[in-house]
Design an enzyme around this catalytic site. Structure first.
Site, PDB file in Angstrom:
ATOM      1  N   GLY A   4       0.793  -1.216   0.000  1.00 49.75           N
ATOM      2  CA  GLY A   4       0.000   0.000   0.000  1.00 49.75           C
ATOM      3  C   GLY A   4       0.829   1.271   0.000  1.00 49.75           C
ATOM      4  O   GLY A   4       0.303   2.355  -0.219  1.00 49.75           O
ATOM      5  N   CYS A  62     -26.738 -10.077 -16.849  1.00 50.39           N
ATOM      6  CA  CYS A  62     -26.153  -9.815 -18.166  1.00 50.39           C
ATOM      7  C   CYS A  62     -27.142 -10.259 -19.242  1.00 50.39           C
ATOM      8  O   CYS A  62     -27.669 -11.375 -19.207  1.00 50.39           O
ATOM      9  CB  CYS A  62     -24.832 -10.562 -18.323  1.00 50.39           C
ATOM     10  SG  CYS A  62     -24.142 -10.429 -19.991  1.00 50.39           S
ATOM     11  N   CYS A  83     -25.058 -13.278 -21.313  1.00 51.46           N
ATOM     12  CA  CYS A  83     -24.715 -14.571 -20.726  1.00 51.46           C
ATOM     13  C   CYS A  83     -25.570 -14.898 -19.509  1.00 51.46           C
ATOM     14  O   CYS A  83     -25.481 -15.987 -18.950  1.00 51.46           O
ATOM     15  CB  CYS A  83     -23.228 -14.623 -20.366  1.00 51.46           C
ATOM     16  SG  CYS A  83     -22.829 -13.766 -18.838  1.00 51.46           S
ATOM     17  N   CYS A 100     -21.873  -7.923 -19.522  1.00 52.79           N
ATOM     18  CA  CYS A 100     -20.670  -8.044 -18.695  1.00 52.79           C
ATOM     19  C   CYS A 100     -19.599  -7.102 -19.208  1.00 52.79           C
ATOM     20  O   CYS A 100     -19.353  -7.032 -20.415  1.00 52.79           O
ATOM     21  CB  CYS A 100     -20.106  -9.468 -18.772  1.00 52.79           C
ATOM     22  SG  CYS A 100     -21.144 -10.704 -18.000  1.00 52.79           S
ATOM     23  N   CYS A 133     -17.752 -13.195 -20.163  1.00 51.10           N
ATOM     24  CA  CYS A 133     -19.048 -13.318 -20.822  1.00 51.10           C
ATOM     25  C   CYS A 133     -18.973 -14.375 -21.932  1.00 51.10           C
ATOM     26  O   CYS A 133     -19.837 -15.241 -22.063  1.00 51.10           O
ATOM     27  CB  CYS A 133     -19.444 -11.966 -21.404  1.00 51.10           C
ATOM     28  SG  CYS A 133     -21.205 -11.780 -21.734  1.00 51.10           S
TER      29      CYS A 133
END
Lengths: 289, 227, 256
Positions: free
Chosen positions: A29, A237, A240, A262, A268
């Site tokens: 970080g 979606c 899909c 997606c 997808c």
């Protein structure tokens, strides 16, 4: 190929960047400064990610590049070609087949594994930048763990919108120490920051590299009474049928028609290949055949 | 309660050629609990100066000013502050308050500063303002806009809000009508009765005769005037 | 009784020039100390040295910390000093723009110090911000407005709320009523007096306004050319000034 050193950058530069990467992994970080090079593309097009990728690539690697989840947008295509030409590495669109994935603004839906590296393109690595403009001061705030200001931003969100409206570049605290900007990924992707893979963040213009080693603890900041939520569009979606993936909204005509698909194109396609179908899939071109 | 001895003071005017003006020489007096001592002497003899020195408002050059167990002439500022808060009250001729603060709060303030509960302090303030005939409609207003007599009575109410063991009164009955003068004199008598030691300046001779146990002529302490 | 703040021989030079020289005083809990003097007399330098905004050249600033008693603030590490600055200390700037985040709502401005010391409950933070806005007489429905939409007096009151919300014990104020018109000043003075009394605050207030110190400060220091020329009870210093400069200062005030 012989016109370029492997992966474009000279060996000394790659060494310098690898050192920065190792340091970033050692202090999760923390933004490690590095001597960012001029790259043959404009700032903002992924110069930081490209340099990190270049420093990590080996000839055996299989590279995938995505931009907002898609493999076929200009930026993704250009960077993939760049490394095909300068490193000669194999490329792929499949998340599971890739050993190194460079991404802009998304984390693939398919969980990453311990053998993979995810490289993020980062525009502004400093999560405190828009709250405190002085770099000297933000560095001090990181050093002294003075992070009250990040919550001021979230407070303002709730005061103005009734909820935390920050929906991308959502700040996280890494290993209980550094507050980090995960680059402009949707907050939907924040839970995926805790991963088996190595995640590296490169900011070319700002000359910073930060990193998340595997299994690193990443907590999205929030309030006790306004907990973090990894939200997405409330749809499945249309291609899909997935109810759990991050969706793009696409306007399909000028009469208010729209569809949700997606944002991760590989995910997808893989699902459709396995026979999953969404609401509009029957009329989709790919399924016409 | 109040013991003064060997008290001397000069004013030094640094911006007027360093002129030294002696104003007090070897002053001495004492005020016992339950006593009211009146200061007399011609204008300019140093009555107010002496009062102000007792209150710590003017610095003493030499001598002792004992109020309770504090020597005001030597005490650190915070000791004087504590003394003024709990022990030593002062009714001056001028009201000095923050503009805009309601009269009721002005009067209650000495009690609030002592940590008295707000309702109790306000109750005491209402009581005093009522006795001193300040119309109730004026209580929520700032006294800065009041007439001279009204301001004087607000000042008195403030000075008597807390039962100080020692009290300094600078012309408390000046500019008061007969009825209000009577109220103030009664307040002073009540304070004496509860054992307060009072040092006062009264130009009103009848008032002085009524409340003062004895008088001290400050001319005795005035440099150049003393025999 | 231990002083809350003990200053010994504090000196700051700007090259060959003196900022403030050899300043010493004790400040006890609940006391308000005024510092007066003309422009350039070193009063702001002194305040900034006390508050740690400027590095003094020598001397000690001892503060009675909650955990460890008297500590020399100048010898503290920077994290300790910054922690002190957002918990037990507060600093009210003359210009509210220097002490507020102008792009953040009033509620966020007040809440920042709470969040800086770990408050993580939005509802609680907001309730406390609301409470403090009330105490400085800012209407509840202005909580989500930015300070840019406030008048100068409101901004100054907001700055005070933002500073006092964490219950500090020592407040530094640099001309807190400067730049405000007279009626607004009076309101602010009344507010400050009430807060000092209710919270048992100690304060160091720099101003050039003698009327302000008379009403607000228990004690007074007079500065000239970086030196403290006189100190004492406020009313005593103003009514019976001993030093020539103070006499000049007091006699120079225009009577309204």
């Amino acid at each position: 190929m012989s016109d370029y050193n492997f992966a474009y950058l000279d060996e000394q530069t790659k060494r310098m960047i690898r050192r920065a990467i190792l340091k970033a992994l050692a202090v999760p970080g923390y933004q490690v400064p590095f001597a960012s090079r001029e790259m043959p593309m404009p700032y903002g097009w992924g110069t930081g990610g490209v340099q990190v990728s270049a420093a990590c690539l080996v000839p055996e690697d299989r590279l995938k590049v995505i931009d907002q989840g898609a493999d076929d947008t200009t930026n993704a295509v250009s960077i993939r070609r760049f490394f095909e030409k300068t490193a000669g590495v194999a490329t792929t669109g499949r998340t599971s087949e890739a050993t190194l994935i460079q991404t802009r603004h998304r984390i693939p839906e398919e969980p990453l594994t311990r053998d993979q590296i995810l490289v993020y393109q980062v525009p502004i690595p400093e999560p405190l930048r828009f709250l405190e403009p002085r770099e000297t001061e933000t560095r001090k705030m990181h050093a002294l763990e003075e992070y009250g200001l990040v919550h001021v931003k979230l407070y303002e969100d709730i005061a103005r919108h009734g909820q935390i409206a920050t929906s991308y570049a959502y700040p996280v605290k890494v290993e209980g120490r550094y507050v980090m900007d995960p680059s402009p990924i949707p907050k939907f992707d924040n839970p995926k920051l805790e991963s088996e893979a190595i995640q590296l963040f490169g900011a070319g213009r700002e000359q910073r590299i930060h990193a998340l080693p595997p299994h690193c603890k990443v907590v999205s900041l929030d309030f006790e009474d306004h907990p973090f939520e990894a939200s997405k569009a409330d749809h499945d979606c249309d291609l899909c049928g997935s109810g759990t993936s991050y969706l793009d909204e696409v306007i399909v005509d000028d009469a208010g028609g729209r569809m949700f698909v997606c944002s991760d194109t590989d995910y997808c396609e893989t699902r459709r290949g396995a026979g999953h179908r969404g609401r509009l899939a029957a009329t989709g071109q790919e399924d016409a055949a | 309660m109040i013991e003064i001895s060997n008290l001397s003071k000069n004013f030094v005017l640094h911006n007027q050629g360093g002129a030294v003006i002696p104003v007090m020489r070897d002053a001495a007096l004492s005020v016992a609990p339950g006593e009211c001592v009146g200061l007399i002497g011609a204008s300019g003899a140093g009555k107010s100066t002496l009062m102000r020195m007792v209150y710590g408002n003017y610095l003493a050059d030499r001598g002792v000013i004992r109020v309770g167990d504090v020597d005001v002439a030597q005490a650190a500022p915070r000791e004087v502050l504590a003394l003024r808060r709990a022990t030593l009250g002062y009714v001056s001729q001028f009201l000095r308050v923050v503009p805009r603060v309601p009269t009721l709060d002005v009067v209650a303030e000495p009690l609030l500063a002592l940590g008295v509960a707000r309702e109790e302090a306000l109750g005491r303030a209402r009581d005093l303002l009522g006795r001193l005939n300040i119309p109730e409609r004026l209580w929520p207003l700032s006294p800065t806009t009041f007439s001279g007599g009204e301001q004087q009575r607000v000042n008195i109410a403030r000075g008597f809000a807390h039962g100080y063991p020692a009290l300094l009164l600078d012309e408390p009955t000046a500019s008061l009508d007969a009825a209000n003068r009577e109220v103030v004199l009664t307040l002073i008598e009540e304070a004496k009765a509860r054992g307060a030691a009072i040092l006062g300046i009264f130009h009103d001779e009848a008032a002085r005769a009524r409340v003062c146990t004895r008088v001290v002529d400050v001319t005795r302490f005035t440099p150049g005037l003393a025999a | 009784m231990t002083p809350l703040l003990q200053v010994k021989g504090l000196t700051k030079r700007y090259g060959a020039r003196i900022g403030c020289a050899d300043v010493s005083f004790d400040l006890y809990p609940g006391e308000v100390m005024g510092i007066v003097g003309e422009s350039g007399s070193g009063k702001s330098t002194l305040l900034n040295c006390l508050a740690g905004h400027l590095e003094a050249d020598s001397g000690h600033v001892m503060f009675d910390t909650r955990a460890e008693g008297l500590r020399d603030v100048r010898a503290m590490s920077e994290p300790e000093r910054r922690m002190l600055a957002r918990t037990d200390w507060a600093f009210v700037h003359q210009n509210p723009r220097d002490g507020l985040r102008m792009g953040v709502s009033a509620g966020g401005n007040v809440g920042e110090r709470l969040m800086a010391v770990g408050a993580r409950h939005y509802g609680d933070i907001r309730a406390q911000a609301q409470d403090w806005l009330g105490r400085v007489e800012i209407a509840a429905d202005r909580i989500d407005d930015r300070p840019t939409a406030f008048s100068g007096g409101m901004q100054q009151r907001l700055q005070i709320a933002r500073n006092l919300v964490t219950g500090p014990r020592l407040v530094f104020m640099d001309e807190p009523t400067g730049g405000l018109d007279v009626s607004v000043q009076a309101r602010l003075l009344d507010l400050l007096r009430g807060l000092v009394r209710e919270m048992g605050l100690s304060a160091v207030i720099v101003t050039h306004d003698l009327a302000v110190v008379r009403l607000l400060a228990h004690r007074l220091m007079v500065m000239k050319s970086g030196h403290v020329v006189e100190a004492g009870l406020t009313d005593q210093v103003l009514d019976d000034p001993q030093h020539g400069y103070t006499q000049l200062l007091v006699s120079s005030v225009l009577q309204a």
